[in-house]
Design an enzyme around this catalytic site. Structure first.
Site, PDB file in Angstrom:
ATOM      1  CD  GLU A  25      26.155  43.229  47.072  1.00 16.42           C
ATOM      2  OE1 GLU A  25      24.933  43.955  47.356  1.00 16.42           O
ATOM      3  OE2 GLU A  25      26.491  43.179  45.949  1.00 16.42           O
ATOM      4  CD  GLU A  50      33.850  45.974  43.860  1.00 14.74           C
ATOM      5  OE1 GLU A  50      33.129  45.100  43.763  1.00 14.74           O
ATOM      6  OE2 GLU A  50      35.063  45.694  43.504  1.00 14.74           O
ATOM      7  CG  ASP A  85      40.229  42.070  51.544  1.00 18.54           C
ATOM      8  OD1 ASP A  85      39.173  41.601  51.504  1.00 18.54           O
ATOM      9  OD2 ASP A  85      41.491  41.757  51.094  1.00 18.54           O
ATOM     10  CG  ASP A 107      36.708  38.415  41.630  1.00 18.36           C
ATOM     11  OD1 ASP A 107      36.084  38.576  40.738  1.00 18.36           O
ATOM     12  OD2 ASP A 107      37.530  39.260  42.098  1.00 18.36           O
ATOM     13  NE  ARG A 178      26.141  47.617  35.463  1.00 16.75           N
ATOM     14  CZ  ARG A 178      26.649  48.892  35.328  1.00 16.75           C
ATOM     15  NH1 ARG A 178      27.850  49.257  35.199  1.00 16.75           N
ATOM     16  NH2 ARG A 178      25.732  49.803  35.796  1.00 16.75           N
ATOM     17  CD  GLU A 180      21.195  37.388  37.669  1.00 13.99           C
ATOM     18  OE1 GLU A 180      20.268  38.111  37.138  1.00 13.99           O
ATOM     19  OE2 GLU A 180      20.853  36.693  38.986  1.00 13.99           O
TER      20      GLU A 180
HETATM   21  C1  LIG Z   1      32.780  39.109  39.468  1.00 19.03           C
HETATM   22  S1  LIG Z   1      32.511  40.490  40.104  1.00 19.03           S
HETATM   23  C2  LIG Z   1      30.913  40.684  40.638  1.00 19.03           C
HETATM   24  C3  LIG Z   1      30.372  41.874  40.992  1.00 19.03           C
HETATM   25  C4  LIG Z   1      28.612  42.076  41.385  1.00 19.03           C
HETATM   26  N1  LIG Z   1      28.597  41.271  42.627  1.00 19.03           N
HETATM   27  C5  LIG Z   1      27.980  41.662  40.270  1.00 19.03           C
HETATM   28  O1  LIG Z   1      27.416  40.441  40.528  1.00 19.03           O
HETATM   29  O2  LIG Z   1      27.388  42.462  39.245  1.00 19.03           O
HETATM   30  C6  LIG Z   1      33.338  40.316  41.628  1.00 19.03           C
HETATM   31  C7  LIG Z   1      33.578  41.557  42.341  1.00 19.03           C
HETATM   32  O3  LIG Z   1      34.057  41.531  43.616  1.00 19.03           O
HETATM   33  C8  LIG Z   1      35.049  42.242  43.974  1.00 19.03           C
HETATM   34  N2  LIG Z   1      35.753  41.887  44.996  1.00 19.03           N
HETATM   35  C9  LIG Z   1      36.641  40.607  44.926  1.00 19.03           C
HETATM   36  N3  LIG Z   1      37.323  40.340  46.154  1.00 19.03           N
HETATM   37  C10 LIG Z   1      36.716  41.442  46.849  1.00 19.03           C
HETATM   38  C11 LIG Z   1      36.974  41.722  48.169  1.00 19.03           C
HETATM   39  N4  LIG Z   1      38.010  40.906  49.024  1.00 19.03           N
HETATM   40  N5  LIG Z   1      36.727  42.771  49.134  1.00 19.03           N
HETATM   41  C12 LIG Z   1      35.780  43.503  48.084  1.00 19.03           C
HETATM   42  N6  LIG Z   1      35.337  43.602  46.722  1.00 19.03           N
HETATM   43  C13 LIG Z   1      36.173  42.344  46.318  1.00 19.03           C
HETATM   44  C14 LIG Z   1      35.559  42.861  42.442  1.00 19.03           C
HETATM   45  O4  LIG Z   1      36.510  43.924  42.655  1.00 19.03           O
HETATM   46  C15 LIG Z   1      34.623  42.495  41.668  1.00 19.03           C
HETATM   47  O5  LIG Z   1      34.000  43.637  41.381  1.00 19.03           O
END
Ligand SMILES: C[S@@+](CC[C@H](N)C(=O)[O-])C[C@H]1O[C@@H](n2cnc3c(N)ncnc32)[C@H](O)[C@@H]1O
Length: 200
Positions: A25, A50, A85, A107, A178, A180
């Site tokens: 994920e 994350e 990352d 994002d 969360r 969503e």
């Molecule tokens: C809009 S949030 C959605 C979080 C979760 N998937 C949810 O639906 O509740 C996007 C998440 O992706 C993480 N993220 C963005 N780019 C990433 C990357 N390249 N590797 C790991 N995490 C990443 C951000 O830190 C953020 O917590």
């Protein structure tokens, strides 16, 4: 977080038993989706990536203070955390080693000049195609209209994946997140897709 993360950190801490498949994920947020997927699929190994420390802390807070059991029952034993990352992890994996990928509400990077930063991108699609055997599944959700159009446009331009499903109703087998819930409360309409790797 300091003492707990090393118990779950992947790849330093391998899965206790060899998983039937590796699932990943990307951007697990507070990890509720990752936790549900791992519990529902005990034979696979799920690595949830994350970069946001508070999200990882939220997962670790589910382990009670004083619970020193490395295989704490508070979390599914087939869940590991990659606190960095996700793209670096994916690039390090061998061909056809990824059984399933989850990208829940990435994002959006809505400005056109930031499009290169979007996780769904032609380069990344090629990378995921390299990692997946025929039939493997990539699930994506987004509440952002620019990103929704982008997903449709980028996948329309490639032939490594076919769209198996596109819906505005999250399927029952697909755990909520969360983010969503927040998006729906704010009046945004999420889209959910399942893409499948074509025959290699
Ligand atoms: C809009 S949030 C959605 C979080 C979760 N998937 C949810 O639906 O509740 C996007 C998440 O992706 C993480 N993220 C963005 N780019 C990433 C990357 N390249 N590797 C790991 N995490 C990443 C951000 O830190 C953020 O917590």
């Amino acid at each position: 977080m300091g003492a707990l993360l090393p118990r779950l950190r992947w790849p330093a801490i391998a899965f206790a038993t060899k998983p039937a498949a590796l699932w990943i994920e990307v951007g697990a947020g507070s990890f509720e989706h990752a936790e549900a997927i791992a519990r529902a699929n005990p034979t696979i190994g799920l690595v949830a990536c994350e970069v946001f420390e508070n999200g990882i802390a939220s997962l670790l807070s589910r382990i009670a203070p004083g619970d020193t059991d490395p295989a704490s029952a508070a979390l599914p034993p087939n869940l590991r955390v990659y606190p960095d990352d996700a793209r670096a992890l994916l690039r390090s994996l061998p061909d056809q080693s990824l059984g399933q990928l989850f990208l829940m509400f990435p994002d959006p990077w809505p400005k056109a000049r930031h499009a290169k930063r979007r996780f769904v991108h032609p380069d990344m699609i090629n990378e995921i195609a390299r990692l997946m055997p025929s039939g493997a599944e990539w699930r994506i959700a987004s509440d952002d209209p620019t990103y929704q159009n982008w997903v449709c446009a980028v996948f329309a331009e490639q032939n490594n994946f076919v769209m198996a499903q596109q819906t505005t109703m999250r399927p029952e087998f697909w755990p909520a997140t969360r983010y969503e819930a927040k998006a729906i409360r704010a009046g945004r309409q999420p889209y959910y897709w399942i893409f499948r790797r074509t025959e290699r």
